[in-house]
Design an enzyme around this catalytic site. Structure first.
Site, mmCIF file in Angstrom:
data_model
loop_
_atom_site.group_PDB
_atom_site.id
_atom_site.type_symbol
_atom_site.label_atom_id
_atom_site.label_comp_id
_atom_site.label_asym_id
_atom_site.label_seq_id
_atom_site.Cartn_x
_atom_site.Cartn_y
_atom_site.Cartn_z
ATOM 1 N N GLU A 1 10.174 8.129 7.605
ATOM 2 C CA GLU A 1 10.392 7.918 6.178
ATOM 3 C C GLU A 1 11.545 8.788 5.680
ATOM 4 O O GLU A 1 11.996 9.706 6.365
ATOM 5 C CB GLU A 1 9.105 8.232 5.404
ATOM 6 C CG GLU A 1 8.002 7.261 5.721
ATOM 7 C CD GLU A 1 6.719 7.527 4.957
ATOM 8 O OE1 GLU A 1 5.818 6.686 5.057
ATOM 9 O OE2 GLU A 1 6.615 8.572 4.280
ATOM 10 N N GLU B 1 7.814 -0.029 14.812
ATOM 11 C CA GLU B 1 8.143 -1.144 15.711
ATOM 12 C C GLU B 1 9.652 -1.274 15.880
ATOM 13 O O GLU B 1 10.166 -1.436 16.990
ATOM 14 C CB GLU B 1 7.580 -2.466 15.158
ATOM 15 C CG GLU B 1 6.076 -2.477 15.023
ATOM 16 C CD GLU B 1 5.600 -2.014 13.639
ATOM 17 O OE1 GLU B 1 6.201 -1.070 13.073
ATOM 18 O OE2 GLU B 1 4.619 -2.592 13.153
ATOM 19 N N CYS C 1 9.602 -6.382 10.577
ATOM 20 C CA CYS C 1 9.496 -6.084 12.012
ATOM 21 C C CYS C 1 9.242 -7.352 12.817
ATOM 22 O O CYS C 1 9.796 -7.517 13.906
ATOM 23 C CB CYS C 1 8.398 -5.054 12.268
ATOM 24 S SG CYS C 1 8.883 -3.380 11.784
ATOM 25 N N ASN D 1 7.202 5.585 12.782
ATOM 26 C CA ASN D 1 7.871 5.384 11.499
ATOM 27 C C ASN D 1 8.536 6.684 11.060
ATOM 28 O O ASN D 1 8.032 7.774 11.317
ATOM 29 C CB ASN D 1 6.925 4.817 10.438
ATOM 30 C CG ASN D 1 5.672 5.628 10.221
ATOM 31 O OD1 ASN D 1 5.099 6.147 11.172
ATOM 32 N ND2 ASN D 1 5.231 5.743 8.991
ATOM 33 N N CYS E 1 4.887 -5.309 9.919
ATOM 34 C CA CYS E 1 5.290 -5.913 8.646
ATOM 35 C C CYS E 1 6.191 -7.123 8.925
ATOM 36 O O CYS E 1 6.621 -7.360 10.061
ATOM 37 C CB CYS E 1 6.010 -4.879 7.780
ATOM 38 S SG CYS E 1 7.708 -4.526 8.300
ATOM 39 N N CYS F 1 10.365 1.520 10.227
ATOM 40 C CA CYS F 1 9.037 1.312 10.816
ATOM 41 C C CYS F 1 9.028 1.712 12.298
ATOM 42 O O CYS F 1 10.069 1.755 12.962
ATOM 43 C CB CYS F 1 8.640 -0.148 10.734
ATOM 44 S SG CYS F 1 8.500 -0.813 9.072
HETATM 45 ZN ZN ZN Z 1 7.736 -2.879 9.906
#
Ligand code: ZN
Length: 129
Positions: free
Chosen positions: A45, A56, A91, A43, A88, A54
């Site tokens: 940010e 993934e 994803c 990830n 999530c 993210c």
């Molecule tokens: Zn995600």
């Protein structure tokens, strides 16, 4: 399966590279293509939170940008491999585009557990022609 354990360990090691100064929640992913290549992601940010990405999707986008669109499995892990983390919803939707018949590998107490993507997202969004 040994392959799942290896993917989970690669994902966990990749979590160390996560750029997560805001949440402190570091995640790694490792996606396996149908021809045996592995692409990793973490990830990333951003101060503008909505610009974050993210692990993934980072891994999937790396694979696709290398012309690998037939994805088989993706492992998702924390740096502490004993911690469980799931993809999530965003994803799962992106994964469904490239590996809807594939599987997601998560960690349960450090052991790989393989889950069918279709079980995690039974009704993915599709543009019908
Ligand atoms: Zn995600």
């Amino acid at each position: 399966m040994e392959e799942n354990r290896q993917l989970l360990e690669i994902a966990s090691k990749t979590a160390a590279f996560a750029y997560a100064p805001y949440s402190g929640f570091k995640v790694g992913a490792a996606v396996l293509t149908d021809d045996g290549m592995v692409f990793t992601g973490c990830n990333v940010e951003n101060a503008a939170y909505g610009s974050s990405m993210c692990a993934e999707r980072t891994a999937v986008f790396k694979a696709v940008s290398e012309a690998k669109t037939n994805l088989k499995k993706i492992a998702v892990a924390r740096e502490d491999i004993g911690e469980t983390v799931y993809p999530c919803g965003a994803c799962l939707q992106v994964l469904s585009e490239f590996m809807y018949d594939g599987t997601v590998i998560i960690s349960k107490n450090g052991e790989p557990v393989e889950i069918k993507l279709k079980d995690m997202l039974p009704y993915n969004f599709e543009l019908k022609k």
